[in-house]
Design a protein around this motif. Structure first.
Motif, PDB file in Angstrom:
ATOM      1  N   HIS A 200       0.855  -1.188   0.000  1.00  0.00           N
ATOM      2  CA  HIS A 200       0.000   0.000   0.000  1.00  0.00           C
ATOM      3  C   HIS A 200       0.892   1.239   0.000  1.00  0.00           C
ATOM      4  CE1 HIS A 200      -3.130   2.859   1.093  1.00  0.00           C
ATOM      5  NE2 HIS A 200      -4.034   1.905   1.004  1.00  0.00           N
ATOM      6  N   PRO A 201       0.570   2.254  -0.815  1.00  0.00           N
ATOM      7  CA  PRO A 201       1.465   3.421  -0.901  1.00  0.00           C
ATOM      8  C   PRO A 201       1.470   4.319   0.331  1.00  0.00           C
ATOM      9  CG  PRO A 201      -0.516   3.772  -2.211  1.00  0.00           C
ATOM     10  CD  PRO A 201      -0.548   2.335  -1.769  1.00  0.00           C
ATOM     11  N   SER A 206      -1.332  -3.668   3.334  1.00  0.00           N
ATOM     12  CA  SER A 206      -2.060  -3.503   2.080  1.00  0.00           C
ATOM     13  C   SER A 206      -3.566  -3.392   2.290  1.00  0.00           C
ATOM     14  CB  SER A 206      -1.772  -4.686   1.144  1.00  0.00           C
ATOM     15  OG  SER A 206      -2.287  -5.896   1.688  1.00  0.00           O
ATOM     16  N   TYR A 207      -4.072  -3.754   3.471  1.00  0.00           N
ATOM     17  CA  TYR A 207      -5.525  -3.753   3.705  1.00  0.00           C
ATOM     18  C   TYR A 207      -6.110  -2.361   3.472  1.00  0.00           C
ATOM     19  CZ  TYR A 207     -10.063  -3.836   5.981  1.00  0.00           C
ATOM     20  OH  TYR A 207     -11.410  -3.710   6.234  1.00  0.00           O
ATOM     21  N   GLY A 228      -4.311   0.302  -1.946  1.00  0.00           N
ATOM     22  CA  GLY A 228      -4.501   1.711  -2.258  1.00  0.00           C
ATOM     23  C   GLY A 228      -5.468   1.909  -3.404  1.00  0.00           C
ATOM     24  N   VAL A 229      -5.370   3.044  -4.082  1.00  0.00           N
ATOM     25  CA  VAL A 229      -6.279   3.375  -5.178  1.00  0.00           C
ATOM     26  C   VAL A 229      -5.458   3.517  -6.460  1.00  0.00           C
ATOM     27  CG1 VAL A 229      -7.924   5.083  -6.048  1.00  0.00           C
ATOM     28  CG2 VAL A 229      -7.877   4.517  -3.611  1.00  0.00           C
ATOM     29  N   PRO A 230      -5.780   2.745  -7.509  1.00  0.00           N
ATOM     30  CA  PRO A 230      -6.884   1.783  -7.607  1.00  0.00           C
ATOM     31  C   PRO A 230      -6.608   0.513  -6.813  1.00  0.00           C
ATOM     32  CG  PRO A 230      -5.561   1.698  -9.601  1.00  0.00           C
ATOM     33  CD  PRO A 230      -5.022   2.835  -8.784  1.00  0.00           C
ATOM     34  N   GLU A 231      -7.699  -0.164  -6.426  1.00  0.00           N
ATOM     35  CA  GLU A 231      -7.606  -1.310  -5.538  1.00  0.00           C
ATOM     36  C   GLU A 231      -7.435  -2.631  -6.300  1.00  0.00           C
ATOM     37  OE1 GLU A 231     -10.568   0.373  -2.010  1.00  0.00           O
ATOM     38  OE2 GLU A 231     -11.346  -0.961  -3.571  1.00  0.00           O
ATOM     39  N   ASN A 232      -6.742  -3.565  -5.634  1.00  0.00           N
ATOM     40  CA  ASN A 232      -6.772  -4.968  -6.051  1.00  0.00           C
ATOM     41  C   ASN A 232      -7.551  -5.756  -5.007  1.00  0.00           C
ATOM     42  OD1 ASN A 232      -4.961  -6.272  -3.958  1.00  0.00           O
ATOM     43  ND2 ASN A 232      -3.478  -4.817  -4.816  1.00  0.00           N
ATOM     44  N   SER A 258     -12.560   0.860 -12.945  1.00  0.00           N
ATOM     45  CA  SER A 258     -13.031   1.328 -11.641  1.00  0.00           C
ATOM     46  C   SER A 258     -11.865   1.387 -10.677  1.00  0.00           C
ATOM     47  CB  SER A 258     -14.111   0.392 -11.085  1.00  0.00           C
ATOM     48  OG  SER A 258     -14.450   0.734  -9.754  1.00  0.00           O
ATOM     49  N   PHE A 259     -11.844   2.406  -9.813  1.00  0.00           N
ATOM     50  CA  PHE A 259     -10.747   2.507  -8.846  1.00  0.00           C
ATOM     51  C   PHE A 259     -11.040   1.742  -7.563  1.00  0.00           C
ATOM     52  CE2 PHE A 259     -13.433   6.274  -8.261  1.00  0.00           C
ATOM     53  CZ  PHE A 259     -13.692   6.243  -6.889  1.00  0.00           C
ATOM     54  N   THR A 260     -12.295   1.272  -7.387  1.00  0.00           N
ATOM     55  CA  THR A 260     -12.625   0.404  -6.261  1.00  0.00           C
ATOM     56  C   THR A 260     -12.958  -0.990  -6.775  1.00  0.00           C
ATOM     57  OG1 THR A 260     -15.008   0.851  -6.301  1.00  0.00           O
ATOM     58  CG2 THR A 260     -13.615   2.340  -4.998  1.00  0.00           C
ATOM     59  N   ILE A 261     -12.982  -1.948  -5.858  1.00  0.00           N
ATOM     60  CA  ILE A 261     -13.408  -3.303  -6.179  1.00  0.00           C
ATOM     61  C   ILE A 261     -13.901  -3.922  -4.879  1.00  0.00           C
ATOM     62  CG2 ILE A 261     -11.153  -4.392  -5.832  1.00  0.00           C
ATOM     63  CD1 ILE A 261     -11.806  -6.124  -8.338  1.00  0.00           C
TER      64      ILE A 261
END
Length: 456
Positions: A200-201, A206-207, A228-232, A258-261
């Motif tokens: 995560h940046p 990473s959560y 982070g954004v965009p999410e995996n 999409s930047f969320t998932i």
């Protein structure tokens, strides 16, 4: 063999080879944050609802429900729950989760509290999976932490239920058997690099959000949006529902518009399914997202392989019976349509224009060909029709149902027509035609029949 019998055999063979499911699974509106459950031999998916006009912020006022018996044709059950159901809330109907226990369905949802102006978690209850739902408490269930979004419920083998939620932190609490109260303290999970990775940046691990907890074999799986954004979508495993956790890696890398998932995993009819959302519908994006599904297989050690987004989706696990009433809003794929609902007929298909269509997958006509096709419609338009085509949008015309005004958009009439003979398994395309740019008709249900009982 006669020519007619030869055509029947050819189309039975072709029909058995044609038909690919498609993602996203709902095309009539935007459906983010899927939360699937299995109940009574069906899959129910509880989703959010991004408003069509949303472009620069989340506009989410209600939740929706869809169901399927075959994983490819999805029936729209409308919106049985909105933020207005909760007197203490003022909006932002974000990602929730519904679960069955003790003869009732409990739907945990985040809403902005009028009192605190922050998200709290409420719970609604219903006697059926499709509602209507009512506020079980008339107050928030959880309203004491920061980032109270994305609730997820898991019931362990011993009957203990757990509620998980949170962004930026991951929380859980043990629910009582009544499912609307809890015992003990709210517990903040210790997020470590060993437990949740470190890609995560701006955070230590990473959560990010969107926890989805379940058990498979010996492992408890915590699946979540990450990185982070965009999410995996990443995951961790444990031998306990409360940890300690071991980070296992990324399931679905960053992809899709999409930047969320948001993840959801179930087993149905011996298959494992991974639900998520993307922004790949026309007009889709970070604030207009849609539910998708992929099938996957666990590795021999219980880990989950990398899963990529596809447009094809999954295969059917059963057939659809065309000789029983099929709701018009039971759809594998559609273009140009919307759904609506009222107290008279429930959910129906609307906003139908010339050239729009519905695809229904994997119908089994058997060995006894139908004679009649009928449909319940309502219209003020003088003339329109439904073309019935087999297996492709430009496939064999099985019949044409001619429509005229029924006297109003809610004056329903059952109209029927004779059809060509067909046997075996096929996809069916309902192509809508009319000589106007205006909406043509509303559409409630359809069915085929062996009996010549036309209602024209």
């Amino acid at each position: 063999m006669t020519y007619k019998k030869l055509i029947l055999v050819i189309y039975a063979i072709i029909g058995g080879q044609i038909g690919i499911a498609q993602n996203p699974i709902v095309q009539t509106c935007y459906t983010p944050d899927p939360a699937p459950i299995v109940y009574d031999n069906q899959v129910y998916v509880y989703t959010g609802h991004d408003e069509d006009r949303a472009t620069s912020r989340f506009e989410m006022n209600d939740w929706r429900v869809y169901s399927s018996t075959d994983m490819v044709n999805w029936t729209d059950h409308g919106s049985p729950l909105s933020y207005k159901t909760f007197s203490w809330a003022k909006g932002d109907a974000w990602a929730g989760h519904c679960i069955y226990r003790n003869g009732k369905f409990y739907w945990y949802v985040p809403l902005v509290s009028k009192e605190t102006n922050m998200h709290s978690i409420g719970v609604a209850v219903s006697d059926t999976p499709t509602g209507p739902f009512v506020d079980a408490l008339n107050r928030p269930l959880i309203g004491k932490t920061i980032g109270e979004i994305d609730p997820n419920v898991f019931i362990d083998d011993d009957g203990q239920a757990y509620l998980y939620w949170g962004n930026p932190d991951l929380w859980y609490v043990k629910l009582n058997e009544d499912m609307i109260s809890y015992e003990g303290d709210l517990v903040k999970v210790k997020l470590t690099k060993e437990g949740f990775g470190a890609d995560h940046p701006s955070r230590f691990t990473s959560y990010e959000e969107g926890p989805w907890m379940y058990k498979h074999g010996a492992f408890y799986y915590m699946v979540y949006a990450a990185g982070g954004v965009p999410e995996n979508i990443s995951y961790s495993t444990s031998y306990s529902p409360t940890g300690p956790w071991t980070y296992r890696g990324i399931i679905m890398p960053v992809q899709g518009n999409s930047f969320t998932i948001h993840p959801g995993i179930i087993e149905f009819m011996g298959n494992n399914y991974f639900f998520y959302h993307n922004g790949d519908l026309p007009g889709g994006g970070g604030f207009t997202r849609s539910t998708c599904v992929e099938q996957f297989y666990y590795n021999t050690d219980g880990t989950i392989p990398t899963i990529n987004m596809t447009k094809e989706g999954v295969d059917a696990v059963s057939t659809l019976n065309p000789y029983q009433r099929v709701e018009a809003e039971t759809i594998a794929w559609s273009e140009g349509l919307k759904t609506n609902e009222n107290s008279q007929v429930g959910v129906y298909v609307t906003d139908i224009h010339d050239g729009d269509y519905i695809k229904i997958r994997n119908l089994d006509f058997g060995n006894n060909a139908p004679v009649i096709f009928e449909a319940a419609v309502a219209s003020n338009i003088a003339k329109a029709c439904i073309e019935l085509r087999l297996d492709r949008k430009d496939g064999l015309v099985l019949g044409t149902l001619s429509l005229c005004s029924t006297g109003g958009w809610n004056k329903w009439k059952v109209i029927s027509t004779k059809v060509q003979q067909v046997i075996g398994r096929h996809d069916l395309f309902l192509i809508f035609r009319g000589d106007t740019d205006d909406a043509l008709f509303n559409f409630d249900y359809w069915k085929f029949s062996h009996e010549n009982n036309e209602k024209i």
